[in-house]
Design an enzyme around this catalytic site. Sequence first.
Site, mmCIF file in Angstrom:
data_model
loop_
_atom_site.group_PDB
_atom_site.id
_atom_site.type_symbol
_atom_site.label_atom_id
_atom_site.label_comp_id
_atom_site.label_asym_id
_atom_site.label_seq_id
_atom_site.Cartn_x
_atom_site.Cartn_y
_atom_site.Cartn_z
ATOM 1 N N LYS A 188 0.848 -1.189 0.000
ATOM 2 C CA LYS A 188 0.000 0.000 0.000
ATOM 3 C C LYS A 188 0.886 1.242 0.000
ATOM 4 O O LYS A 188 1.938 1.259 0.678
ATOM 5 C CB LYS A 188 -0.880 -0.043 1.251
ATOM 6 C CG LYS A 188 -1.971 0.989 1.367
ATOM 7 C CD LYS A 188 -2.819 0.681 2.604
ATOM 8 C CE LYS A 188 -4.004 1.616 2.773
ATOM 9 N NZ LYS A 188 -4.853 1.220 3.928
ATOM 10 N N SER A 234 -9.691 -1.793 7.115
ATOM 11 C CA SER A 234 -9.149 -1.586 5.777
ATOM 12 C C SER A 234 -8.333 -2.737 5.213
ATOM 13 O O SER A 234 -7.895 -2.678 4.067
ATOM 14 C CB SER A 234 -8.320 -0.303 5.749
ATOM 15 O OG SER A 234 -9.149 0.819 5.897
ATOM 16 N N SER A 262 -9.538 0.775 2.994
ATOM 17 C CA SER A 262 -8.750 1.663 2.169
ATOM 18 C C SER A 262 -7.606 0.969 1.440
ATOM 19 O O SER A 262 -6.958 1.565 0.585
ATOM 20 C CB SER A 262 -8.174 2.783 3.049
ATOM 21 O OG SER A 262 -7.295 2.264 4.033
#
Length: 471
Positions: free
Chosen positions: A86, A186, A162
């Site tokens: 990420k 997330s 996310s």
Amino acid sequence: MTGATDLLLGPAHAMVEAVRAGRVSAEALAQASLARIAASEDTVNAFTDLTAERALAEARALDARLQAGDAATRALPLLGVPYAVKNLFDVQGLTTLAGSKIERDQAPAAADGPLLQRLQAAGAVLVGALNMDEYAYGFTTENSHEGPTRNPHDPRCSAGGSSGGSGASVAAGQVPLSLGSDTNGSIRVPSSLCGVFGLKPTYGRLPRNGSYPFVASLDHLGPFARNVQDLALCYDAMQGHDGHDPACVARGIEPTAGTLGQGLDGLRIGVLGGYFHDNAGPQARAAVARVAAALGTTRVVELPEVARARAAAFVISNSEGAALHLPDLRRRAQDFEPLSRDRFLAGSLIPGAWVQQAQRVRRWFALRAAELLREVDVLIAPATPMPAQLLGTEWIEVNGQRLPARPSLGLLTQPISCIGLPVCAVPVWSSAPLPIGVQVIAAPWREDHALRVAHALEQAGVVSAPVATLS
């Protein structure tokens, strides 16, 4: 030599064995991953940056050490495995974007974060950084700066967030492993919507320095994978104390990969009812029922005041996140995504007394969970109220309740994040075209229990993470 492309779509541990046996090179696996990314990114949009030169250099160095007969290299647990992270993780030479426009003005990271250093030491090869919601504040990865990440199983639908790029890249077969973060769900939300395995460890288990924070008192980092053994191998490689993160507990490494075969022996398992049943749609309820049947449990248990715990998580997230971004909200409000900007602005107005009360609720709820986890070892609950919805969906209906779509994807994950319990999200497939996840929740520091249950479900064929067929 074994085809690198075929290996890429299989388990990471099979890649390791193939590299060790000389059936494939680490460089060929890196090239296969980069080629798969190039062929699928127009559909998925999981990556914001590629580290192709670095990946090939690292892979060639591994191959050279193997050719020289280096026994230590041969024993590496993730030897030659491609992975991605990420884009809130520090990657040497890349600017840590955290999904934002504002951070693009910052200098590139001078060094990898500690989790990346540990994975490199374990033999894994970094191929790039992944899309996410701005500043990790969202559940859909509909990022206006980078474009939305699309669900590999149906590109019309959300990948969740996310850590949407992290879940989608694994589901799409671009990489077998990825890293994400989980503050309110997330990791588990993208795992559920993309149909992959995800692990949110205990709060304080893995160091978070070298990553961009969202809510320091709630943030966790963890891995995604397409099978439980790979998830455990990745998690084990990242364990260990780091004093630069004050929340990281000085606790010894407790490997989990070697305990997966213990299965369900001695484990008491309960199904979370009440709030977790009432806020789950029919497919989510069916997935939990299928998992419970496979585990041979009919015991239904409840946590009190779950809705209050979720409200407390909202207050803490909004206020703490807003405090972090207040200077930029004052100077550069126009450069935020509108939705995250408005949430942060609202958070900046929350009275301190509310935050104090939210922390009291959080503590009270943690004590109630601890009491329950003395009666059972593992809890089962749905991960999301429903499978992935179309991108741009504004409202969903759950058991007659009309709810805002984006925040409601965290209905079932936020209460667990709030108290830092370890959770393995497992993907269930039914007659529906898209998967849905189930949370396997354990007591603090018992990631091994959650992973053992997940592995038993996988061995029984109840949960799986097939690579998406990309058009």
